[in-house]
Design an enzyme around this catalytic site. Sequence first.
Site, PDB file in Angstrom:
ATOM      1  N   ASP A   1       0.860  -1.198   0.000  1.00 48.02           N
ATOM      2  CA  ASP A   1       0.000   0.000   0.000  1.00 48.02           C
ATOM      3  C   ASP A   1       0.893   1.245   0.000  1.00 48.02           C
ATOM      4  OD1 ASP A   1      -2.167   1.910   0.578  1.00 48.02           O
ATOM      5  OD2 ASP A   1      -3.349   0.137   0.997  1.00 48.02           O
TER       6      ASP A   1
ATOM      7  N   HIS B   1       2.093   2.060  -3.146  1.00 47.65           N
ATOM      8  CA  HIS B   1       1.129   2.980  -3.742  1.00 47.65           C
ATOM      9  C   HIS B   1       1.594   4.430  -3.715  1.00 47.65           C
ATOM     10  CE1 HIS B   1      -2.415  -0.085  -3.304  1.00 47.65           C
ATOM     11  NE2 HIS B   1      -1.391  -0.555  -3.981  1.00 47.65           N
TER      12      HIS B   1
END
Length: 410
Positions: free
Chosen positions: A233, A256
């Site tokens: 993430d 991310h």
Amino acid sequence: MMAKIVCVLAVIFLHLCCGIATQRIYHGNEAMQGEIKTVMDYGAVGDGSQDDSKAFKKAWEAACISSSDGEMVVPSGSKFLINPTTFPGPCKSPVSVKIEGEIIAPAHQSAWNNADRKMWLTFANISALTIQGGGTIDGQGQVWWEKSCRINEKNPCTRAPTAMYIGNCTDVLIRDIHFLNSQQIHLGIFYSSDVQVTGLLIRAPEDSPNTDGIHLESVENVQIDNCDIETGDDCISITAMTSDVRIQKIRCGPGHGISIGSLGEHGEESNVEKIDVREVVFDGSQNGARIKTWQGGSGYAREITFADLTINNVSNPIVIDQYYCDSSKTCKIQKSAVQIESVTYQNITGTSAQQMAVNFNCSQTVPCKEIMISNVDIKSTVASQTKSACFNAFGLAYGNVYPNSCLKKQ
Ligand SMILES: *[C@@H]1O[C@H](CO)[C@@H](O)[C@H](O)[C@H]1NC(C)=O
Ligand SMILES: *[C@@H]1O[C@H](CO)[C@@H](O)[C@H](O)[C@H]1NC(C)=O
Ligand SMILES: *[C@@H]1O[C@H](CO)[C@@H](O)[C@H](O)[C@H]1NC(C)=O
Ligand SMILES: *[C@@H]1O[C@H](CO)[C@@H](O)[C@H](O)[C@H]1NC(C)=O
Ligand SMILES: *[C@@H]1O[C@H](CO)[C@@H](O)[C@H](O)[C@H]1NC(C)=O
């Protein structure tokens, strides 16, 4: 008496001309007097299978009530199994936690039956805390990832623990720690101020759900530098009420990207300002410089700078998304939004894994204003040209900007 004076003079002399040498001398003395205790002295076994939580608690309590600088030492060469544990303050003096060995989490969720599932190792209500030592914190997150609704839609969406949870602390230094496979967030800093994070190595698989590297929520005056982050993430996420954050010299990817947000979920007010992100290398990450807000929130995200970024094959190098919506939900059009204002992108070069390299998708009711973009050059690994898109985005472009700016003048 005479010997004592000579000794004191010698120490002062050494201190003046060679600081390191005197430190070694002091260290030697402490060891001789048996003052340095480790968690072993409080009953820890360190075989990776017996529960050492009680010994850690005792070692913490001793460090925390110590009237001179308290120290809790987790020695190298051993592996300590620790259940969800809180290390609470306030403490009598500054406390240093030296993690030289390995700390592992229970590999089954039932260890949290009587504990808060939001956290594993919690440090709370402490002023002047140092955590360092070059050791490893392994969340053994696989059992949590398998049960995530991100992996299987049929699973309920419940929170998994933050491996190291820093809450309500001031004057914190976290240095040279290796984080591995957290259940969810690796290092989460909540409701704290004056924090420095440096020299972390963070590793979790690209497909592990919600495994943010470093998460900031309602914090003030934070410096994060020299970290190497590969996760499933955000490498770093900045949310809620947060200000004065400096991020520098980070390598991110897979992951991310560096994300401001998501902000304004469930109609919340969020105020984020004075964020400076520079000298970051993004390697094959899903995003680079990202700001994301939900519809229906309020507040602002302003005075944000992304500078000196290197982008290597990143899907969304520069993105503002004010229509953020978790894939597990449907989001209706709403009137209010977090105001995005005064955001600078400067000296950003490299490649995008898509044709769209710059995407400013701003709110219909509160458009983005004072966006500044200068010296940006992003090519594509998949197309001969890159593109930019603007929706309700106002601001100016300076210098060379490729793909061409689509910002509208105010
Ligand atoms: C920290 O302090 C707050 C109130 O000041 C309290 O509610 C909370 O339980 C404390 N946390 C811990 C872990 O002791
Ligand atoms: C931090 O303080 C708040 C309010 O005093 C409290 O509700 C919360 O439990 C505290 N957090 C921790 C981790 O102790
Ligand atoms: C642009 O950023 C790169 C990468 O961080 C850096 O090496 C270079 O010095 C920067 N250029 C300028 C003009 O600041
Ligand atoms: C770029 O990233 C994509 C996935 O996002 C990958 O399929 C592709 O091989 C990468 N290309 C290069 C040149 O690294
Ligand atoms: C902007 O967001 C809307 C709503 O999610 C979406 O439909 C649209 O495709 C986005 N625009 C771009 C250029 O990504």
